[in-house]
Design a protein around this motif. Structure first.
Motif, PDB file in Angstrom:
ATOM      1  N   SER A   1      -8.427   1.520  -6.397  1.00 37.13           N
ATOM      2  CA  SER A   1      -7.218   2.269  -6.733  1.00 37.13           C
ATOM      3  C   SER A   1      -7.195   3.629  -6.045  1.00 37.13           C
ATOM      4  O   SER A   1      -6.135   4.112  -5.624  1.00 37.13           O
ATOM      5  CB  SER A   1      -7.091   2.437  -8.256  1.00 37.13           C
ATOM      6  N   LEU A   2      -8.370   4.257  -5.885  1.00 40.31           N
ATOM      7  CA  LEU A   2      -8.424   5.553  -5.212  1.00 40.31           C
ATOM      8  C   LEU A   2      -8.146   5.407  -3.720  1.00 40.31           C
ATOM      9  O   LEU A   2      -7.409   6.215  -3.126  1.00 40.31           O
ATOM     10  CB  LEU A   2      -9.800   6.200  -5.429  1.00 40.31           C
ATOM     11  N   ILE A   3      -8.718   4.379  -3.089  1.00 43.29           N
ATOM     12  CA  ILE A   3      -8.452   4.139  -1.665  1.00 43.29           C
ATOM     13  C   ILE A   3      -6.955   3.922  -1.437  1.00 43.29           C
ATOM     14  O   ILE A   3      -6.357   4.493  -0.519  1.00 43.29           O
ATOM     15  CB  ILE A   3      -9.260   2.930  -1.169  1.00 43.29           C
ATOM     16  N   ASN A   4      -6.348   3.117  -2.295  1.00 35.58           N
ATOM     17  CA  ASN A   4      -4.911   2.861  -2.168  1.00 35.58           C
ATOM     18  C   ASN A   4      -4.106   4.145  -2.324  1.00 35.58           C
ATOM     19  O   ASN A   4      -3.110   4.359  -1.621  1.00 35.58           O
ATOM     20  CB  ASN A   4      -4.464   1.839  -3.211  1.00 35.58           C
ATOM     21  N   LEU A   5      -4.511   4.993  -3.257  1.00 37.72           N
ATOM     22  CA  LEU A   5      -3.805   6.251  -3.477  1.00 37.72           C
ATOM     23  C   LEU A   5      -3.820   7.111  -2.220  1.00 37.72           C
ATOM     24  O   LEU A   5      -2.790   7.664  -1.812  1.00 37.72           O
ATOM     25  CB  LEU A   5      -4.452   7.021  -4.636  1.00 37.72           C
ATOM     26  N   ILE A   6      -4.964   7.205  -1.570  1.00 41.11           N
ATOM     27  CA  ILE A   6      -5.094   8.089  -0.414  1.00 41.11           C
ATOM     28  C   ILE A   6      -4.356   7.538   0.805  1.00 41.11           C
ATOM     29  O   ILE A   6      -3.732   8.282   1.566  1.00 41.11           O
ATOM     30  CB  ILE A   6      -6.589   8.320  -0.094  1.00 41.11           C
ATOM     31  N   VAL A   7      -4.398   6.219   1.012  1.00 39.00           N
ATOM     32  CA  VAL A   7      -3.843   5.660   2.254  1.00 39.00           C
ATOM     33  C   VAL A   7      -2.385   5.239   2.138  1.00 39.00           C
ATOM     34  O   VAL A   7      -1.709   5.077   3.164  1.00 39.00           O
ATOM     35  CB  VAL A   7      -4.685   4.453   2.745  1.00 39.00           C
TER      36      VAL A   7
ATOM     37  N   MET B   1      -5.698   1.724  10.231  1.00 39.66           N
ATOM     38  CA  MET B   1      -4.316   2.133  10.482  1.00 39.66           C
ATOM     39  C   MET B   1      -3.765   1.513  11.765  1.00 39.66           C
ATOM     40  O   MET B   1      -2.615   1.054  11.804  1.00 39.66           O
ATOM     41  CB  MET B   1      -4.231   3.664  10.567  1.00 39.66           C
ATOM     42  N   LEU B   2      -4.576   1.480  12.810  1.00 41.82           N
ATOM     43  CA  LEU B   2      -4.129   0.920  14.075  1.00 41.82           C
ATOM     44  C   LEU B   2      -3.768  -0.546  13.908  1.00 41.82           C
ATOM     45  O   LEU B   2      -2.731  -1.002  14.419  1.00 41.82           O
ATOM     46  CB  LEU B   2      -5.220   1.085  15.139  1.00 41.82           C
ATOM     47  N   TYR B   3      -4.586  -1.290  13.196  1.00 40.13           N
ATOM     48  CA  TYR B   3      -4.257  -2.697  12.981  1.00 40.13           C
ATOM     49  C   TYR B   3      -2.962  -2.840  12.194  1.00 40.13           C
ATOM     50  O   TYR B   3      -2.086  -3.645  12.554  1.00 40.13           O
ATOM     51  CB  TYR B   3      -5.377  -3.432  12.238  1.00 40.13           C
ATOM     52  N   ASN B   4      -2.805  -2.100  11.101  1.00 40.70           N
ATOM     53  CA  ASN B   4      -1.638  -2.264  10.234  1.00 40.70           C
ATOM     54  C   ASN B   4      -0.332  -1.896  10.943  1.00 40.70           C
ATOM     55  O   ASN B   4       0.686  -2.579  10.768  1.00 40.70           O
ATOM     56  CB  ASN B   4      -1.808  -1.433   8.959  1.00 40.70           C
ATOM     57  N   PHE B   5      -0.356  -0.855  11.754  1.00 37.76           N
ATOM     58  CA  PHE B   5       0.857  -0.486  12.488  1.00 37.76           C
ATOM     59  C   PHE B   5       1.131  -1.482  13.612  1.00 37.76           C
ATOM     60  O   PHE B   5       2.290  -1.824  13.877  1.00 37.76           O
ATOM     61  CB  PHE B   5       0.733   0.936  13.043  1.00 37.76           C
TER      62      PHE B   5
ATOM     63  N   ALA C   1       8.782   5.138   1.045  1.00 37.32           N
ATOM     64  CA  ALA C   1       8.004   3.943   0.716  1.00 37.32           C
ATOM     65  C   ALA C   1       6.545   4.310   0.452  1.00 37.32           C
ATOM     66  O   ALA C   1       5.917   3.803  -0.488  1.00 37.32           O
ATOM     67  CB  ALA C   1       8.091   2.925   1.846  1.00 37.32           C
ATOM     68  N   GLY C   2       6.000   5.196   1.285  1.00 39.35           N
ATOM     69  CA  GLY C   2       4.625   5.624   1.085  1.00 39.35           C
ATOM     70  C   GLY C   2       4.451   6.441  -0.181  1.00 39.35           C
ATOM     71  O   GLY C   2       3.462   6.281  -0.908  1.00 39.35           O
ATOM     72  N   PHE C   3       5.421   7.316  -0.451  1.00 38.72           N
ATOM     73  CA  PHE C   3       5.350   8.117  -1.672  1.00 38.72           C
ATOM     74  C   PHE C   3       5.439   7.226  -2.903  1.00 38.72           C
ATOM     75  O   PHE C   3       4.741   7.430  -3.898  1.00 38.72           O
ATOM     76  CB  PHE C   3       6.484   9.143  -1.676  1.00 38.72           C
ATOM     77  N   GLN C   4       6.289   6.209  -2.814  1.00 38.85           N
ATOM     78  CA  GLN C   4       6.397   5.247  -3.903  1.00 38.85           C
ATOM     79  C   GLN C   4       5.062   4.538  -4.124  1.00 38.85           C
ATOM     80  O   GLN C   4       4.593   4.394  -5.256  1.00 38.85           O
ATOM     81  CB  GLN C   4       7.480   4.224  -3.591  1.00 38.85           C
ATOM     82  N   GLY C   5       4.438   4.099  -3.019  1.00 35.22           N
ATOM     83  CA  GLY C   5       3.136   3.439  -3.136  1.00 35.22           C
ATOM     84  C   GLY C   5       2.085   4.358  -3.714  1.00 35.22           C
ATOM     85  O   GLY C   5       1.238   3.938  -4.515  1.00 35.22           O
ATOM     86  N   ALA C   6       2.135   5.633  -3.325  1.00 35.23           N
ATOM     87  CA  ALA C   6       1.174   6.591  -3.857  1.00 35.23           C
ATOM     88  C   ALA C   6       1.378   6.801  -5.358  1.00 35.23           C
ATOM     89  O   ALA C   6       0.402   6.919  -6.112  1.00 35.23           O
ATOM     90  CB  ALA C   6       1.302   7.929  -3.119  1.00 35.23           C
ATOM     91  N   CYS C   7       2.630   6.836  -5.788  1.00 35.06           N
ATOM     92  CA  CYS C   7       2.900   7.003  -7.219  1.00 35.06           C
ATOM     93  C   CYS C   7       2.418   5.788  -8.014  1.00 35.06           C
ATOM     94  O   CYS C   7       1.892   5.918  -9.118  1.00 35.06           O
ATOM     95  CB  CYS C   7       4.388   7.243  -7.445  1.00 35.06           C
TER      96      CYS C   7
END
Length: 459
Positions: free
Chosen positions: A65-71, A155-159, A252-258
């Motif tokens: 959950s912490l990794i997901n929050l940061i990325v 990040m490079l793979y995901n983009f 979208a990223g802010f939503q994921g972070a929340c």
């Protein structure tokens, strides 16, 4: 500059033909790709859980959950990449698609380095704030620091994969992840079983696998001709493309972070029950991840199909995309969730042989997995909104309907009915509330895209 969209073997024509077969053809490789990505972490958890013990299992699982929050904030930009590139590709606009590709890959590298440094330095501190058990904290800190060293490759793979999805190519990322996943599993066994490196070994195996997948997707883009060809000499930020990507991606990223914040709070509450519950919760989360990854493929399909068809002027396919993705995600989520509940004892037992850990995992799995299709529907509706270019609406609805509601549940409802099961019920209730509002917003926003059937028949 507008060019005809030459269809290559790996590209999918999303603007013609029946949608259900097309969505399935797009989603199945993506589904398998997402599952392979999850196998990275699952292999970590299984190997340390069975070969090292419940403390190591809890250490690796408690970092998710912490990794997901940061990325998640930065990964949201890959959603923006998908929407913008698909829109230009659907319109046959070669130059703007190219500028979107090079901008996206450039910011993935810069962002990956920044997030890696941040996570490496502050990851342990955040784990302390989350109240990780003392028996787990040192191992969890060691794992998360090593994990974040590989963030630029992640990040490079995901983009890169987001760029390929924009033209309907979901097969080649599957091939890349297959190769990397095999390497990851083999290295896990080597580092943990043979070299006895524990959590450091599984984190190192994950980094090497991420390097392989990133290298393969980069080579693929360089060797691909046409709209998504990558020329390393042209890597730079095009301000207008970055603005367009950010308009969709940052919300979208802010939503994921929340979402991740609410999950971190739930994880912190779970941590208070001790390492046995944390270990069981970690095993269940890993199993749920496979269901979620399968359903999330239809979220990505919704984004890409709607974006491409709007770019191509095929507005009539927006509503059809909603119907096709909703039907398929419900079917997949209900079947996989039902199977997980039916076989939950042996499934949780894969992660740990200890009876108390298995029992703890089952307490979560029977509640979450059985209702997980609701989460899939919620995400599909959100994907339709993003594909139509809406950014703030799904973000606001998700923050209020899921994130804020879960926080309210933890601090208001849970104290009235204190139990682990009551904590887990916050998930399905929030999915129903958020998904319902998202659907209403979809139907309202579709009115902005009137159908001109005569024009569509000409294209």
């Amino acid at each position: 500059m507008v060019l005809h969209r030459a269809k290559h073997n790996y590209e999918l024509d999303m603007t013609h033909g029946k949608l259900i077969p097309k969505v399935a053809a797009f989603a199945v490789p993506l589904m398998l790709t997402s599952i392979l990505q999850l196998l990275y972490n699952a292999a970590d958890v299984i190997v340390v859980g069975r070969c090292t013990g419940k403390e190591a299992l809890a250490a690796v699982g408690s970092t998710a959950s912490l990794i997901n929050l940061i990325v998640n904030v930065f990964l949201g930009l890959s959603v923006g990449t998908n929407v913008v590139a698909a829109r230009y590709y659907g319109a046959g606009d070669y130059r703007d698609t190219q500028e979107t590709v090079h901008t996206s890959i450039f910011i993935s590298l810069i962002g990956g380095v920044a997030i890696g440094v941040f996570g490496f330095i502050f990851g342990g501190t955040f784990l302390e704030w989350m109240g990780s058990p003392e028996s787990v904290l040192p191992l969890a800190t060691q794992y998360i620091r090593i994990y974040f060293i590989g963030m630029p490759f992640n990040m490079l793979y995901n983009f890169g994969a987001a760029v390929l999805r924009a033209v309907g190519d979901t097969r080649r990322p599957l091939y890349f992840l297959t190769a990397a996943g095999i390497v990851n599993v083999l290295l896990n066994l080597l580092f943990v079983v043979v070299f006895r490196m524990g959590v450091a070994g599984v984190a190192l195996a994950t980094i090497i696998a991420q390097m392989i997948s990133a290298a393969l997707v980069t080579i693929c883009l360089i060797r691909t001709d046409g709209f998504v060809h990558l020329d390393p000499k042209k890597l730079r930020v095009h301000a207008d493309k970055l603005a367009a990507i950010s308009k969709i991606g940052l919300p979208a990223g802010f939503q994921g972070a929340c979402f991740s914040i609410s999950n971190v709070l739930i994880q912190s509450t779970v941590n208070s029950y001790g390492d046995v519950i944390v270990a069981g919760n970690s095993a269940s989360q890993n199993l749920e991840g496979f269901i979620y990854a399968s359903m999330n493929a239809f979220h990505q399909a919704a984004i890409t199909f709607v974006s491409t068809n709007i770019g191509a002027g095929k507005n009539s396919r927006i509503r059809k995309s909603l119907g096709a993705t909703s039907l398929l995600v419900t079917l997949v989520g209900a079947v996989l969730g039902g199977l997980a509940v039916l076989f939950m004892r042996p499934l949780v037992g894969i992660y740990s042989p200890e009876p108390e850990v298995i029992a703890a995992g089952m307490r979560r799995l029977r509640i979450i997995a059985g209702t997980y299709f609701l989460c899939g529907l919620m995400d599909v509706f959100c994907g339709i909104l993003r594909g139509m270019g809406a950014a703030m609406v799904p973000m606001f609805v998700s923050i209020m309907g899921a994130c804020a509601f879960r926080i309210f549940w933890i601090y208001v409802i849970l104290p009235l009915y204190p139990s682990l099961e009551m904590l887990y019920y916050s998930y399905p209730v929030s999915w129903v509330l958020t998904g319902g509002v998202h659907l209403i917003c979809c139907l309202v926003l579709m009115r902005r895209f009137p159908v001109n059937r005569e024009q569509e028949e000409l294209t």
